[in-house]
Motif scaffolding. Structure first.
Motif, PDB file in Angstrom:
ATOM      1  N   MET A   1      -1.168  -1.698 -48.920  1.00 31.34           N
ATOM      2  CA  MET A   1      -2.118  -2.762 -48.531  1.00 31.34           C
ATOM      3  C   MET A   1      -3.699  -2.726 -48.585  1.00 31.34           C
ATOM      4  SD  MET A   1       0.416  -2.879 -44.835  1.00 31.34           S
ATOM      5  CE  MET A   1      -1.233  -4.028 -44.147  1.00 31.34           C
ATOM      6  N   GLN A   2      -4.476  -3.418 -48.803  1.00 23.42           N
ATOM      7  CA  GLN A   2      -5.868  -3.465 -49.050  1.00 23.42           C
ATOM      8  C   GLN A   2      -6.790  -4.908 -48.841  1.00 23.42           C
ATOM      9  OE1 GLN A   2      -6.764  -2.269 -52.861  1.00 23.42           O
ATOM     10  NE2 GLN A   2      -8.809  -2.496 -52.467  1.00 23.42           N
ATOM     11  N   ILE A   3      -7.714  -4.615 -47.699  1.00 22.24           N
ATOM     12  CA  ILE A   3      -8.141  -5.521 -47.411  1.00 22.24           C
ATOM     13  C   ILE A   3      -8.695  -6.737 -48.532  1.00 22.24           C
ATOM     14  CG2 ILE A   3      -9.763  -6.541 -45.420  1.00 22.24           C
ATOM     15  CD1 ILE A   3      -9.503  -3.567 -44.414  1.00 22.24           C
ATOM     16  N   PRO A   4      -8.506  -7.711 -48.973  1.00 26.06           N
ATOM     17  CA  PRO A   4      -9.104  -8.406 -49.225  1.00 26.06           C
ATOM     18  C   PRO A   4     -10.472  -8.268 -49.729  1.00 26.06           C
ATOM     19  CG  PRO A   4      -7.383  -9.585 -48.364  1.00 26.06           C
ATOM     20  CD  PRO A   4      -8.165  -8.202 -47.756  1.00 26.06           C
ATOM     21  N   ILE A   5     -11.150  -7.915 -51.286  1.00 33.21           N
ATOM     22  CA  ILE A   5     -12.439  -8.338 -51.518  1.00 33.21           C
ATOM     23  C   ILE A   5     -12.916  -9.249 -52.445  1.00 33.21           C
ATOM     24  CG2 ILE A   5     -14.788  -6.964 -53.032  1.00 33.21           C
ATOM     25  CD1 ILE A   5     -12.964  -4.313 -52.684  1.00 33.21           C
ATOM     26  N   ILE A   6     -13.467 -10.412 -51.667  1.00 30.05           N
ATOM     27  CA  ILE A   6     -13.792 -11.482 -52.184  1.00 30.05           C
ATOM     28  C   ILE A   6     -15.620 -12.261 -52.649  1.00 30.05           C
ATOM     29  CG2 ILE A   6     -13.635 -14.458 -51.506  1.00 30.05           C
ATOM     30  CD1 ILE A   6     -11.557 -13.202 -49.389  1.00 30.05           C
ATOM     31  N   ASP A   7     -15.330 -12.120 -53.634  1.00 27.07           N
ATOM     32  CA  ASP A   7     -16.742 -12.756 -54.409  1.00 27.07           C
ATOM     33  C   ASP A   7     -16.804 -13.476 -54.201  1.00 27.07           C
ATOM     34  OD1 ASP A   7     -19.029 -13.546 -55.923  1.00 27.07           O
ATOM     35  OD2 ASP A   7     -18.344 -12.326 -58.102  1.00 27.07           O
ATOM     36  N   ILE A   8     -18.445 -14.077 -52.890  1.00 26.92           N
ATOM     37  CA  ILE A   8     -18.966 -15.483 -52.451  1.00 26.92           C
ATOM     38  C   ILE A   8     -19.755 -16.335 -53.221  1.00 26.92           C
ATOM     39  CG2 ILE A   8     -17.501 -14.903 -49.961  1.00 26.92           C
ATOM     40  CD1 ILE A   8     -20.907 -14.259 -49.299  1.00 26.92           C
ATOM     41  N   ARG A   9     -20.462 -15.594 -54.346  1.00 27.89           N
ATOM     42  CA  ARG A   9     -21.746 -16.448 -55.036  1.00 27.89           C
ATOM     43  C   ARG A   9     -20.893 -17.664 -54.875  1.00 27.89           C
ATOM     44  NH1 ARG A   9     -24.586 -13.529 -58.540  1.00 27.89           N
ATOM     45  NH2 ARG A   9     -23.330 -12.362 -58.939  1.00 27.89           N
ATOM     46  N   ALA A  10     -20.568 -17.947 -55.245  1.00 25.50           N
ATOM     47  CA  ALA A  10     -20.479 -19.630 -55.773  1.00 25.50           C
ATOM     48  C   ALA A  10     -20.297 -20.195 -54.233  1.00 25.50           C
ATOM     49  CB  ALA A  10     -18.563 -20.414 -56.053  1.00 25.50           C
ATOM     50  N   LEU A  11     -19.805 -20.025 -53.265  1.00 26.67           N
ATOM     51  CA  LEU A  11     -19.636 -19.817 -51.719  1.00 26.67           C
ATOM     52  C   LEU A  11     -21.018 -20.004 -51.398  1.00 26.67           C
ATOM     53  CD1 LEU A  11     -18.376 -21.494 -49.412  1.00 26.67           C
ATOM     54  CD2 LEU A  11     -17.935 -19.054 -48.578  1.00 26.67           C
ATOM     55  N   VAL A  12     -21.946 -19.447 -51.763  1.00 25.27           N
ATOM     56  CA  VAL A  12     -23.298 -19.278 -51.136  1.00 25.27           C
ATOM     57  C   VAL A  12     -23.877 -20.167 -51.813  1.00 25.27           C
ATOM     58  CG1 VAL A  12     -25.410 -17.286 -51.224  1.00 25.27           C
ATOM     59  CG2 VAL A  12     -23.450 -16.505 -50.318  1.00 25.27           C
ATOM     60  N   SER A  13     -23.970 -20.017 -52.965  1.00 27.38           N
ATOM     61  CA  SER A  13     -24.796 -20.878 -54.323  1.00 27.38           C
ATOM     62  C   SER A  13     -24.509 -22.649 -54.142  1.00 27.38           C
ATOM     63  CB  SER A  13     -24.761 -20.802 -55.439  1.00 27.38           C
ATOM     64  OG  SER A  13     -23.228 -20.495 -56.337  1.00 27.38           O
ATOM     65  N   GLY A  14     -23.288 -23.218 -53.773  1.00 29.90           N
ATOM     66  CA  GLY A  14     -22.758 -24.213 -52.897  1.00 29.90           C
ATOM     67  C   GLY A  14     -21.973 -25.035 -54.593  1.00 29.90           C
TER      68      GLY A  14
ATOM     69  N   THR B   1      -2.846  -3.688 -37.903  1.00 26.97           N
ATOM     70  CA  THR B   1      -1.911  -5.267 -38.772  1.00 26.97           C
ATOM     71  C   THR B   1      -0.010  -5.000 -38.520  1.00 26.97           C
ATOM     72  OG1 THR B   1      -0.981  -3.327 -40.791  1.00 26.97           O
ATOM     73  CG2 THR B   1      -2.761  -4.355 -40.896  1.00 26.97           C
ATOM     74  N   LYS B   2       0.380  -5.481 -39.186  1.00 25.64           N
ATOM     75  CA  LYS B   2       1.465  -5.612 -38.487  1.00 25.64           C
ATOM     76  C   LYS B   2       2.974  -4.339 -39.166  1.00 25.64           C
ATOM     77  CE  LYS B   2       3.072  -8.765 -42.140  1.00 25.64           C
ATOM     78  NZ  LYS B   2       3.843  -9.671 -42.299  1.00 25.64           N
ATOM     79  N   TYR B   3       2.258  -3.189 -40.260  1.00 29.65           N
ATOM     80  CA  TYR B   3       2.487  -2.204 -40.441  1.00 29.65           C
ATOM     81  C   TYR B   3       2.201  -1.363 -39.577  1.00 29.65           C
ATOM     82  CZ  TYR B   3       4.287  -5.515 -43.831  1.00 29.65           C
ATOM     83  OH  TYR B   3       4.726  -7.003 -44.494  1.00 29.65           O
ATOM     84  N   GLY B   4       0.672  -0.937 -38.716  1.00 25.81           N
ATOM     85  CA  GLY B   4       0.391   0.228 -38.385  1.00 25.81           C
ATOM     86  C   GLY B   4      -1.280  -0.094 -39.122  1.00 25.81           C
TER      87      GLY B   4
ATOM     88  N   TYR C   1      -5.194 -18.293 -37.914  1.00 24.36           N
ATOM     89  CA  TYR C   1      -5.627 -17.510 -38.230  1.00 24.36           C
ATOM     90  C   TYR C   1      -5.826 -16.536 -36.751  1.00 24.36           C
ATOM     91  CZ  TYR C   1      -7.548 -20.025 -42.184  1.00 24.36           C
ATOM     92  OH  TYR C   1      -7.885 -20.525 -43.463  1.00 24.36           O
ATOM     93  N   LEU C   2      -5.126 -15.733 -36.993  1.00 25.86           N
ATOM     94  CA  LEU C   2      -5.108 -14.282 -35.947  1.00 25.86           C
ATOM     95  C   LEU C   2      -6.284 -13.542 -35.496  1.00 25.86           C
ATOM     96  CD1 LEU C   2      -1.817 -13.028 -35.357  1.00 25.86           C
ATOM     97  CD2 LEU C   2      -2.740 -14.956 -34.525  1.00 25.86           C
ATOM     98  N   SER C   3      -6.744 -13.330 -34.916  1.00 22.91           N
ATOM     99  CA  SER C   3      -8.184 -12.099 -34.587  1.00 22.91           C
ATOM    100  C   SER C   3      -7.839 -11.141 -34.550  1.00 22.91           C
ATOM    101  CB  SER C   3      -9.178 -12.516 -32.755  1.00 22.91           C
ATOM    102  OG  SER C   3      -7.402 -12.975 -31.897  1.00 22.91           O
ATOM    103  N   ALA C   4      -7.889 -10.377 -35.256  1.00 24.72           N
ATOM    104  CA  ALA C   4      -7.453  -8.910 -35.538  1.00 24.72           C
ATOM    105  C   ALA C   4      -7.374  -7.655 -35.373  1.00 24.72           C
ATOM    106  CB  ALA C   4      -7.361  -8.472 -36.853  1.00 24.72           C
ATOM    107  N   PRO C   5      -6.944  -6.537 -34.241  1.00 28.15           N
ATOM    108  CA  PRO C   5      -6.931  -5.849 -33.368  1.00 28.15           C
ATOM    109  C   PRO C   5      -8.127  -4.935 -34.046  1.00 28.15           C
ATOM    110  CG  PRO C   5      -5.243  -6.203 -33.022  1.00 28.15           C
ATOM    111  CD  PRO C   5      -5.614  -6.822 -33.936  1.00 28.15           C
ATOM    112  N   HIS C   6      -8.890  -4.025 -33.743  1.00 32.76           N
ATOM    113  CA  HIS C   6      -9.824  -3.057 -34.459  1.00 32.76           C
ATOM    114  C   HIS C   6      -9.997  -1.981 -34.220  1.00 32.76           C
ATOM    115  CE1 HIS C   6     -12.443  -6.321 -34.044  1.00 32.76           C
ATOM    116  NE2 HIS C   6     -13.344  -5.676 -34.624  1.00 32.76           N
TER     117      HIS C   6
END
Length: 328
Positions: free
Chosen positions: A1-14, A219-222, A249-254
């Motif tokens: 399991m790995q938290i996604p890494i998202i490239d948001i260049r397109a979101l920032v530039s519109g 997560t549900k797995y620990g 969209y659940l607010s995740a405990p951390h």
């Protein structure tokens, strides 16, 4: 399991590719409640300057740091707190920090009305550039926050401006700089937590970590580690987005467990609904996924009624009970 890494260049530039980015954000919100963002447009030199002056501040003796203690911030709830003063689930956190918010003058309507969590900040006078760096950083993060909530709007199949139109045209901005000292070598596991299990209260949190590990997500797995990723921010959704989406969209405990052997810095920027906004479900016909029994506080975000300010104050007053008695 790995938290996604998202490239948001397109979101920032519109650009048109922002819809693909939004799909990835939506999937991450459903699966984890957390995601990393890269190519976010926040100046790297500014981040390094912020870390430098923050380390300078926390390296000082306690008496010097207490010159901007939170009790001097009044209802604005700004300033420094020492290790052990902030509570999570009634237990002292192993961290110290400084609270900031939008810099508001005495003539601002909320300030004139004595509204809690609104006002001017407290800055150390003996560290050159501290004030300017913090304010520049908050401005940059506000721009990023607007871009990210536009992406969250698209991820839900809404108009890009949905959150801006209803909640964040004038968002409640809160910013925290935390320092987690290394726990004593003989500390028990529970008492060595920098901050215990919790969820964030609002809409979106954008976190900058130093390169020391420590953040963990439930997560549900620990418990899953969220290690530092170079030139990234860690984003997570809060209770109000959980409420708006009916638990889609659940607010995740951390939590944070500093295992670096030295001090660990983090910079938490909260981009939240306007203080007076009444937070409502986006689609009232959707069956609510209420995880009240599994939540750390066994409280339902879906049963809450009132403004975001009401919700926030009910939570903050438990984090600093002594301050609450003196100020609120």
């Amino acid at each position: 399991m790995q938290i996604p890494i998202i490239d948001i260049r397109a979101l920032v530039s519109g650009t048109d590719d922002r819809h693909e980015v939004a799909l990835r954000i939506g999937q991450a919100c459903r699966d984890y409640g957390f995601f990393y963002v890269v190519n976010h447009g926040v100046d790297d030199d500014l981040q390094k300057q912020l870390e430098k002056v923050s380390r300078q501040f926390f390296a000082q003796d306690l008496q010097t740091k207490l010159e901007i203690q939170m009790s001097l911030g009044g209802k604005a709830w700004r300033g420094y707190f020492p290790v052990g003063v902030e509570l999570t689930s009634g237990k002292p956190d192993l961290k110290e920090g400084i609270y900031f918010g939008a810099e508001l003058g005495e003539q601002h309507p909320f300030v004139k009305a004595g509204t809690p969590l609104h006002g001017s900040n407290l800055f150390p006078s003996n560290i050159p550039g501290f004030r300017e760096i913090v304010l520049q950083y908050m401005a940059a993060m506000s721009r990023l926050g607007h871009a990210l909530v536009a992406g969250i709007s698209l991820s839900l199949g809404l108009e890009e401006s949905y959150f801006a139109d209803h909640y964040t045209a004038d968002p409640l901005i809160l910013f925290r700089i935390f320092n987690y000292p290394a726990p004593p070598s003989n500390a028990e596991a529970e008492s060595s937590l920098g901050v215990g299990e919790h969820t964030d209260y609002g809409l979106l949190t954008i976190l900058r970590q130093d390169m020391s590990a420590g953040l963990q997500i439930k997560t549900k797995y620990g418990w899953l580690d969220a290690p530092p990723v170079t030139n990234s921010f860690v984003c997570n959704i809060g209770d109000m987005l959980d409420r708006m989406t009916g638990g889609q969209y659940l607010s995740a405990p951390h939590r944070v467990r500093n295992q670096a052997g030295g001090d660990r810095l983090s910079f938490a920027f909260f981009f939240d609904p306007n203080f007076d906004a009444e937070v409502r479900p986006i689609n009232v016909d959707v069956e609510v996924n209420d995880n009240k029994e599994e939540r750390w506080d066994h409280a339902s975000v879906h049963e809450f009624r009132g403004t975001y300010g009401d919700y926030l104050l009910s939570k903050v007053s438990k984090v600093f009970p002594d301050l609450r008695r003196k100020i609120l």
